[in-house]
Enzyme design. Structure first.
Site, short mmCIF file in Angstrom:
data_model
loop_
_atom_site.label_atom_id
_atom_site.label_comp_id
_atom_site.label_asym_id
_atom_site.label_seq_id
_atom_site.Cartn_x
_atom_site.Cartn_y
_atom_site.Cartn_z
CG PHE A 27 -11.28 18.75 46.66
CD1 PHE A 27 -10.67 17.70 47.32
CD2 PHE A 27 -10.49 19.59 45.89
CE1 PHE A 27 -9.30 17.49 47.22
CE2 PHE A 27 -9.12 19.39 45.78
CZ PHE A 27 -8.53 18.34 46.45
CB SER A 39 -18.19 19.17 45.04
OG SER A 39 -17.07 19.07 44.19
CG MET A 40 -14.46 15.48 45.58
SD MET A 40 -12.77 15.19 46.17
CE MET A 40 -11.86 15.32 44.63
CD1 TRP A 60 -15.15 16.14 39.82
CD2 TRP A 60 -14.45 14.57 41.25
NE1 TRP A 60 -13.92 15.72 39.41
CE2 TRP A 60 -13.45 14.74 40.26
CE3 TRP A 60 -14.24 13.62 42.25
CZ2 TRP A 60 -12.26 14.03 40.26
CZ3 TRP A 60 -13.05 12.89 42.25
CH2 TRP A 60 -12.07 13.10 41.26
CG ASP A 109 -20.22 21.62 37.64
OD1 ASP A 109 -19.00 21.88 37.65
OD2 ASP A 109 -20.77 20.92 38.51
CG HIS A 164 -18.69 22.50 40.98
ND1 HIS A 164 -19.10 21.20 40.78
CD2 HIS A 164 -17.86 22.46 42.08
CE1 HIS A 164 -18.55 20.41 41.69
NE2 HIS A 164 -17.80 21.15 42.50
#
Length: 304
Positions: A105, A173-174, A198, A219, A251
């Site tokens: 993201f 992440s995303m 995520w 994270d 993270h």
């Protein structure tokens, strides 16, 4: 051993010598077969690439292959935002498996650029991509990763270097959540590696692609208790899977060159994209916690 009979019968001249020679020849063949079995099995794998691995080789910043790269403009592709292709310069070993790497993201491909040449130097074609917008959600990122794989294998300048049946996805992440989305949508993928992933979807029972989930103990963006761990636990037990939790990491650990991420990513990709069992030694028995690993879970043996 053959001994001369002590009865009144006689033996044809030279028979004993011929039998002994035959027995020795058979023993030699059996011995050679026994000794050569591992090499013969390895040679039977048409996807095996590069020299036999060592711990030093999978931890090295660069593998045995020289790497070239080419930029792909967002203006000449559709379904994702362009990126950079890294590939082994030599064509002497034939085609290679390929991997798309996707950022998280608000991030761009530059945040994952370190992984491109590192993986390519180990014998993969690697496409680090930009997404259509930096705010795209995991489901969109998953679709974009598949669009990037299709471009890479069908239209890119590197397509002749790629075996389109051996593909994988990695995301942060995303992008890690998108990695799971891509694996869910395309079961033919050979490997998936979500990095500090995520996603609002916490369960992935549909994923059959061998998946290595990487979390980080520090994270606070996608805490492992509500993201990486349930993602891993929800994968079906019939799927080859592993969970690596980085020690003393945040993270954003995947955004910088990280030897622990690299060594286990190389081993996972080699084992499942190249079906190279020489790398299973780094995954089974399960690695134990140390200064770099907070926790490691998984199924052994792999590929069963």
């Amino acid at each position: 051993m053959h001994s001369t009979p002590r009865t009144g019968t006689t033996q044809a001249p030279g028979l004993s010598r011929r039998l002994a020679a035959s027995a020795a020849a058979v023993a030699a063949v059996v011995g050679l077969t026994t000794l050569s079995t591992p090499g013969a099995q390895a040679a039977d794998n048409p996807y095996e690439r590069g020299p036999a691995p060592t711990r030093a080789s999978i931890e090295a910043p660069r593998g045995p292959y020289a790497v070239s790269q080419t930029s792909v403009s967002s203006l000449v592709v559709s379904g994702f935002g362009g990126g950079t292709i890294y590939y082994p310069t030599s064509t002497g070993d034939g085609t290679f498996g390929a991997v798309v790497v996707t950022p998280g993201f608000t991030a761009t491909e530059s945040s994952m650029a370190w992984l491109g040449p590192r993986l390519a130097s180990q014998g993969f074609v690697v496409f680090t991509i930009d997404t259509l917008t930096t705010l795209d959600q995991p489901d969109s990122r998953g679709r974009q990763m598949l669009a990037a794989l299709d471009y890479l294998t069908e239209r890119s300048s590197a397509r002749t270097r790629i075996d389109g049946t051996r593909l994988g996805v990695i995301g942060h992440s995303m992008g890690g959540g998108g990695t799971l989305e891509a694996a869910k949508s395309r079961p033919s993928l050979k490997a998936a590696i979500p990095l500090t992933p995520w996603n609002l979807d916490k369960t992935w029972p549909e994923v059959t692609t061998p998946t290595l989930v990487v979390g980080a103990d520090g994270d606070t963006v996608a805490p492992v208790a509500t993201h990486a761990k349930p993602f891993y636990s929800s994968l079906p037990s019939s799927t080859d899977r592993a969970y690596l939790e980085l020690n003393n990491a945040t993270h954003f650990a995947p955004n910088l060159s990280n030897t622990t991420i690299a060594k286990y990513s190389v081993s996972w990709l080699k084992r499942f994209i190249d079906d190279d069992t020489r790398y299973e030694q780094f995954l089974c028995p399960l690695p134990v916690p140390d200064r770099d690993i907070e926790e490691y879970r998984g199924t052994c043996p792999l590929g069963g």
